[in-house]
Motif scaffolding. Structure first.
Motif, mmCIF file in Angstrom:
data_model
loop_
_atom_site.group_PDB
_atom_site.id
_atom_site.type_symbol
_atom_site.label_atom_id
_atom_site.label_comp_id
_atom_site.label_asym_id
_atom_site.label_seq_id
_atom_site.Cartn_x
_atom_site.Cartn_y
_atom_site.Cartn_z
ATOM 1 N N GLU A 209 -43.057 50.854 26.093
ATOM 2 C CA GLU A 209 -43.135 51.901 27.126
ATOM 3 C C GLU A 209 -42.709 53.272 26.597
ATOM 4 O O GLU A 209 -42.594 54.221 27.373
ATOM 5 C CB GLU A 209 -42.233 51.526 28.302
ATOM 6 C CG GLU A 209 -42.653 50.261 29.013
ATOM 7 C CD GLU A 209 -43.779 50.511 29.998
ATOM 8 O OE1 GLU A 209 -43.658 51.455 30.798
ATOM 9 O OE2 GLU A 209 -44.769 49.783 29.949
ATOM 10 N N LYS B 252 -44.881 56.253 27.499
ATOM 11 C CA LYS B 252 -44.773 56.616 28.913
ATOM 12 C C LYS B 252 -43.517 57.448 29.158
ATOM 13 O O LYS B 252 -43.547 58.431 29.904
ATOM 14 C CB LYS B 252 -44.766 55.368 29.783
ATOM 15 C CG LYS B 252 -44.761 55.665 31.260
ATOM 16 C CD LYS B 252 -44.765 54.388 32.074
ATOM 17 C CE LYS B 252 -44.581 54.719 33.541
ATOM 18 N NZ LYS B 252 -44.209 53.564 34.309
ATOM 19 N N LYS C 80 -51.179 54.093 32.089
ATOM 20 C CA LYS C 80 -49.924 54.546 32.697
ATOM 21 C C LYS C 80 -49.412 55.827 32.040
ATOM 22 O O LYS C 80 -48.806 56.668 32.702
ATOM 23 C CB LYS C 80 -48.859 53.453 32.597
ATOM 24 C CG LYS C 80 -49.138 52.269 33.485
ATOM 25 C CD LYS C 80 -48.064 51.216 33.338
ATOM 26 C CE LYS C 80 -48.357 50.033 34.227
ATOM 27 N NZ LYS C 80 -47.323 49.006 34.130
ATOM 28 N N VAL C 81 -49.673 55.984 30.767
ATOM 29 C CA VAL C 81 -49.270 57.201 30.055
ATOM 30 C C VAL C 81 -50.114 58.369 30.538
ATOM 31 O O VAL C 81 -49.592 59.441 30.873
ATOM 32 C CB VAL C 81 -49.405 57.015 28.527
ATOM 33 C CG1 VAL C 81 -49.129 58.306 27.790
ATOM 34 C CG2 VAL C 81 -48.483 55.904 28.041
ATOM 35 N N THR D 201 -49.156 59.389 34.084
ATOM 36 C CA THR D 201 -47.931 60.179 34.116
ATOM 37 C C THR D 201 -48.232 61.644 33.824
ATOM 38 O O THR D 201 -47.732 62.540 34.502
ATOM 39 C CB THR D 201 -46.909 59.616 33.112
ATOM 40 O OG1 THR D 201 -46.656 58.240 33.431
ATOM 41 C CG2 THR D 201 -45.616 60.389 33.141
#
Length: 155
Positions: free
Chosen positions: A26, A29, A64-65, A68
């Motif tokens: 993660e 992220k 997800k990155v 964001t």
């Protein structure tokens, strides 16, 4: 002179794919989440230090990155000002417009905030692209269309 160089180097290295495999999956992220704060600390005059990292994160394979970044692109535009936004953020913004619904929703929720920072002629170009938001990955995604209706009012 604003922050210690080793600290900046450490932050910039967070996008290294090898780190994601060995340190934390993660990590990219987390890097994306804190990027507006780092940009604010460095200031627009030092954007060149973060530009490559931002572009790397914007094309990350993990949605997800990208999501964001999509949720914070309007904040970064405020920090960078209109010239850097037009040159460096608009192409990434355009890429987010064509991404997965999970990423596009971040752009949609802050569409007004981002577009109001652009020059009027550039803003008009996006009016023709609003119809693309109606097409979603999942035709049952009524929430996406509802968000579009809410934000078109602001536009």
């Amino acid at each position: 002179d604003i922050i210690p160089q080793p600290l900046l180097d450490q932050y910039l290295s967070m996008t290294d794919p090898a780190r994601a495999q060995t340190v934390d999956t993660e990590i990219a992220k987390h890097c994306a989440y804190s990027l507006p704060g780092v940009a604010l600390t460095l200031g627009r005059q030092n954007w060149h230090c973060l530009k490559d990292t931002y572009e790397t994160l914007a094309s990350d394979v993990q949605w997800k990155v990208r999501r964001t970044l999509a949720f914070s692109i309007h904040e970064l535009a405020v920090i960078l000002g209109d010239q850097l936004t037009a040159a460096d953020l608009v192409p990434i913004f355009n890429g987010f417009l064509k991404d997965l619904d999970e990423v596009r929703i971040g752009v949609l929720k802050h569409l007004y905030d981002f577009l109001k920072l652009l020059h009027a002629d550039k803003r008009r170009e996006y009016l023709y692209q609003l119809q693309e938001f109606v097409v979603t990955d999942n035709s049952r995604n009524w929430r996406f269309r509802y968000e579009l209706a809410e934000y078109v009012i602001l536009l």
